[in-house]
Design a protein around this motif. Sequence first.
Motif, PDB file in Angstrom:
ATOM      1  N   GLN A   1      34.788  28.869  44.653  1.00  0.00           N
ATOM      2  CA  GLN A   1      35.011  28.565  46.071  1.00  0.00           C
ATOM      3  C   GLN A   1      35.803  29.690  46.732  1.00  0.00           C
ATOM      4  N   LEU A   2      36.857  30.156  46.073  1.00  0.00           N
ATOM      5  CA  LEU A   2      37.649  31.260  46.617  1.00  0.00           C
ATOM      6  C   LEU A   2      36.832  32.549  46.672  1.00  0.00           C
ATOM      7  N   ASP A   3      35.977  32.746  45.669  1.00  0.00           N
ATOM      8  CA  ASP A   3      35.151  33.943  45.622  1.00  0.00           C
ATOM      9  C   ASP A   3      34.153  33.974  46.785  1.00  0.00           C
ATOM     10  N   LYS A   4      33.621  32.813  47.149  1.00  0.00           N
ATOM     11  CA  LYS A   4      32.690  32.752  48.276  1.00  0.00           C
ATOM     12  C   LYS A   4      33.373  33.179  49.573  1.00  0.00           C
ATOM     13  N   TRP A   5      34.663  32.896  49.694  1.00  0.00           N
ATOM     14  CA  TRP A   5      35.403  33.283  50.895  1.00  0.00           C
ATOM     15  C   TRP A   5      35.767  34.766  50.879  1.00  0.00           C
ATOM     16  N   LEU A   6      36.316  35.231  49.742  1.00  0.00           N
ATOM     17  CA  LEU A   6      36.868  36.587  49.687  1.00  0.00           C
ATOM     18  C   LEU A   6      35.826  37.647  49.384  1.00  0.00           C
ATOM     19  N   GLY A   7      34.861  37.330  48.513  1.00  0.00           N
ATOM     20  CA  GLY A   7      33.896  38.331  48.061  1.00  0.00           C
ATOM     21  C   GLY A   7      33.190  39.089  49.168  1.00  0.00           C
ATOM     22  N   PRO A   8      32.673  38.411  50.201  1.00  0.00           N
ATOM     23  CA  PRO A   8      31.956  39.135  51.255  1.00  0.00           C
ATOM     24  C   PRO A   8      32.810  40.136  52.021  1.00  0.00           C
ATOM     25  N   HIS A   9      34.146  40.017  51.919  1.00  0.00           N
ATOM     26  CA  HIS A   9      35.028  40.964  52.613  1.00  0.00           C
ATOM     27  C   HIS A   9      35.240  42.250  51.812  1.00  0.00           C
ATOM     28  N   ASP A  10      34.853  42.254  50.527  1.00  0.00           N
ATOM     29  CA  ASP A  10      35.011  43.460  49.709  1.00  0.00           C
ATOM     30  C   ASP A  10      34.177  44.591  50.294  1.00  0.00           C
ATOM     31  N   ARG A  11      34.776  45.769  50.438  1.00  0.00           N
ATOM     32  CA  ARG A  11      34.094  46.867  51.119  1.00  0.00           C
ATOM     33  C   ARG A  11      32.864  47.354  50.367  1.00  0.00           C
ATOM     34  N   ASP A  12      32.846  47.189  49.041  1.00  0.00           N
ATOM     35  CA  ASP A  12      31.655  47.566  48.290  1.00  0.00           C
ATOM     36  C   ASP A  12      30.471  46.691  48.657  1.00  0.00           C
TER      37      ASP A  12
ATOM     38  N   THR B   1      43.057  57.093  36.821  1.00  0.00           N
ATOM     39  CA  THR B   1      42.775  56.267  35.650  1.00  0.00           C
ATOM     40  C   THR B   1      43.127  54.815  35.902  1.00  0.00           C
ATOM     41  N   ARG B   2      44.280  54.572  36.531  1.00  0.00           N
ATOM     42  CA  ARG B   2      44.716  53.194  36.725  1.00  0.00           C
ATOM     43  C   ARG B   2      43.845  52.467  37.726  1.00  0.00           C
ATOM     44  N   ASP B   3      43.393  53.180  38.742  1.00  0.00           N
ATOM     45  CA  ASP B   3      42.489  52.537  39.692  1.00  0.00           C
ATOM     46  C   ASP B   3      41.192  52.117  39.005  1.00  0.00           C
ATOM     47  N   LEU B   4      40.704  52.951  38.086  1.00  0.00           N
ATOM     48  CA  LEU B   4      39.471  52.618  37.376  1.00  0.00           C
ATOM     49  C   LEU B   4      39.657  51.396  36.497  1.00  0.00           C
ATOM     50  N   LEU B   5      40.862  51.193  35.975  1.00  0.00           N
ATOM     51  CA  LEU B   5      41.111  50.043  35.128  1.00  0.00           C
ATOM     52  C   LEU B   5      40.939  48.735  35.886  1.00  0.00           C
ATOM     53  N   HIS B   6      41.110  48.783  37.214  1.00  0.00           N
ATOM     54  CA  HIS B   6      40.969  47.576  38.008  1.00  0.00           C
ATOM     55  C   HIS B   6      39.513  47.329  38.401  1.00  0.00           C
ATOM     56  N   THR B   7      38.593  48.148  37.963  1.00  0.00           N
ATOM     57  CA  THR B   7      37.208  48.048  38.417  1.00  0.00           C
ATOM     58  C   THR B   7      36.275  47.987  37.224  1.00  0.00           C
ATOM     59  N   ASN B   8      36.232  46.871  36.572  1.00  0.00           N
ATOM     60  CA  ASN B   8      35.341  46.704  35.444  1.00  0.00           C
ATOM     61  C   ASN B   8      33.902  46.750  35.924  1.00  0.00           C
ATOM     62  N   ARG B   9      33.099  47.644  35.326  1.00  0.00           N
ATOM     63  CA  ARG B   9      31.750  47.898  35.828  1.00  0.00           C
ATOM     64  C   ARG B   9      30.860  46.659  35.750  1.00  0.00           C
ATOM     65  N   ALA B  10      30.849  45.995  34.599  1.00  0.00           N
ATOM     66  CA  ALA B  10      29.992  44.820  34.439  1.00  0.00           C
ATOM     67  C   ALA B  10      30.395  43.717  35.407  1.00  0.00           C
ATOM     68  N   SER B  11      31.692  43.547  35.617  1.00  0.00           N
ATOM     69  CA  SER B  11      32.167  42.522  36.533  1.00  0.00           C
ATOM     70  C   SER B  11      31.710  42.795  37.959  1.00  0.00           C
ATOM     71  N   ARG B  12      31.711  44.052  38.352  1.00  0.00           N
ATOM     72  CA  ARG B  12      31.291  44.398  39.713  1.00  0.00           C
ATOM     73  C   ARG B  12      29.788  44.181  39.888  1.00  0.00           C
ATOM     74  N   VAL B  13      29.016  44.412  38.849  1.00  0.00           N
ATOM     75  CA  VAL B  13      27.575  44.153  38.927  1.00  0.00           C
ATOM     76  C   VAL B  13      27.335  42.658  39.166  1.00  0.00           C
ATOM     77  N   VAL B  14      28.033  41.806  38.425  1.00  0.00           N
ATOM     78  CA  VAL B  14      27.883  40.360  38.598  1.00  0.00           C
ATOM     79  C   VAL B  14      28.313  39.950  40.001  1.00  0.00           C
ATOM     80  N   SER B  15      29.422  40.502  40.485  1.00  0.00           N
ATOM     81  CA  SER B  15      29.901  40.175  41.825  1.00  0.00           C
ATOM     82  C   SER B  15      28.889  40.586  42.889  1.00  0.00           C
ATOM     83  N   GLY B  16      28.308  41.774  42.729  1.00  0.00           N
ATOM     84  CA  GLY B  16      27.298  42.217  43.673  1.00  0.00           C
ATOM     85  C   GLY B  16      26.076  41.324  43.669  1.00  0.00           C
ATOM     86  N   TRP B  17      25.680  40.868  42.493  1.00  0.00           N
ATOM     87  CA  TRP B  17      24.528  39.967  42.352  1.00  0.00           C
ATOM     88  C   TRP B  17      24.786  38.654  43.082  1.00  0.00           C
ATOM     89  N   VAL B  18      26.037  38.197  43.046  1.00  0.00           N
ATOM     90  CA  VAL B  18      26.394  36.930  43.674  1.00  0.00           C
ATOM     91  C   VAL B  18      26.473  37.058  45.197  1.00  0.00           C
TER      92      VAL B  18
END
Length: 285
Positions: free
Chosen positions: A237-248, A85-102
């Motif tokens: 700017q930080l997201d451009k650096w870190l985002g591509p390293h996310d395993r998803d 349950t706690r791991d799921l709390l760190h993974t907001n679905r809508a937020s991950r969709v936006v991150s993937g789009w970016v």
Amino acid sequence: MKKTNPLHQALFRILRPLARLLLRNGIPFGEFSELVKRAYVEAALEDFADGRRKPTDSRAAVMTGLTRKEVKRHREILAGEQTGTRDLLHTNRASRVVSGWVHDAAFQTGDGEPAMLVFDGPLSFSELVKRFSGDMPPRAVLDELLRVGVVSVDGDSGRLVLQQRAYVPAGDSEEMLQIFGEDVSDLITTIDHNLVSDESGAPPRFQRTLTYNNIPPEVMERWRRHSAVQSQALLEQLDKWLGPHDRDISGQQAGSQSGDSVRTGVSIFFFEEPARKNPNGEGPP
């Protein structure tokens, strides 16, 4: 006059706005008290092991000041919570969709910007949701992103346009309360880490705050706009650096040769409140 414990002063500053939020959402003290007891029990059982085994109920009772019966009851409640349950709390679905789009090149234009997407079909919004949000219905995700203004519909082509590079829900919604829990927990965890970093030998984590207490009110509207623009730019700017390293996004599997996944990030928040007056009634010096 007895000197106030500095930790008590700090706790009261934390609890005062928390009490306001709880009362606004109809959470009485008794319910909050039960949650505090549960947190004490979990901290005693999980965070204060002696390196060989977890503390017993008796030791946890001594540490927390609760009875062994209370410790046992809360331990059983914690054990009965759904796994993950706690791991799921760190993974907001809508937020991950936006991150993937970016970040996912499959949903970008040739110059690396988020592409305009059709709702259904190959490389569509529906495929984006499936890739980054699992079994969530694409229409439900789209309705939410449209509601908060993150996505719009192009009037000419009918394609979906990403207007903002971050999803931030509003009000006391379930998603906003989830973010509240994560942000406050992350901040306190960082402060706690830094308080004991000298003893533990671990390097301190970055923690800085910019504060002034004598700003004229006519400056505030310009300051709100300026700080929002600059903060958003830094996060992107930080997201451009870190985002591509996310395993998803990179496609690297968890538990691979490089090790288990790590949750990390940087939080920025804006604050303002009336400056406290000195005892003589004057403003700050």
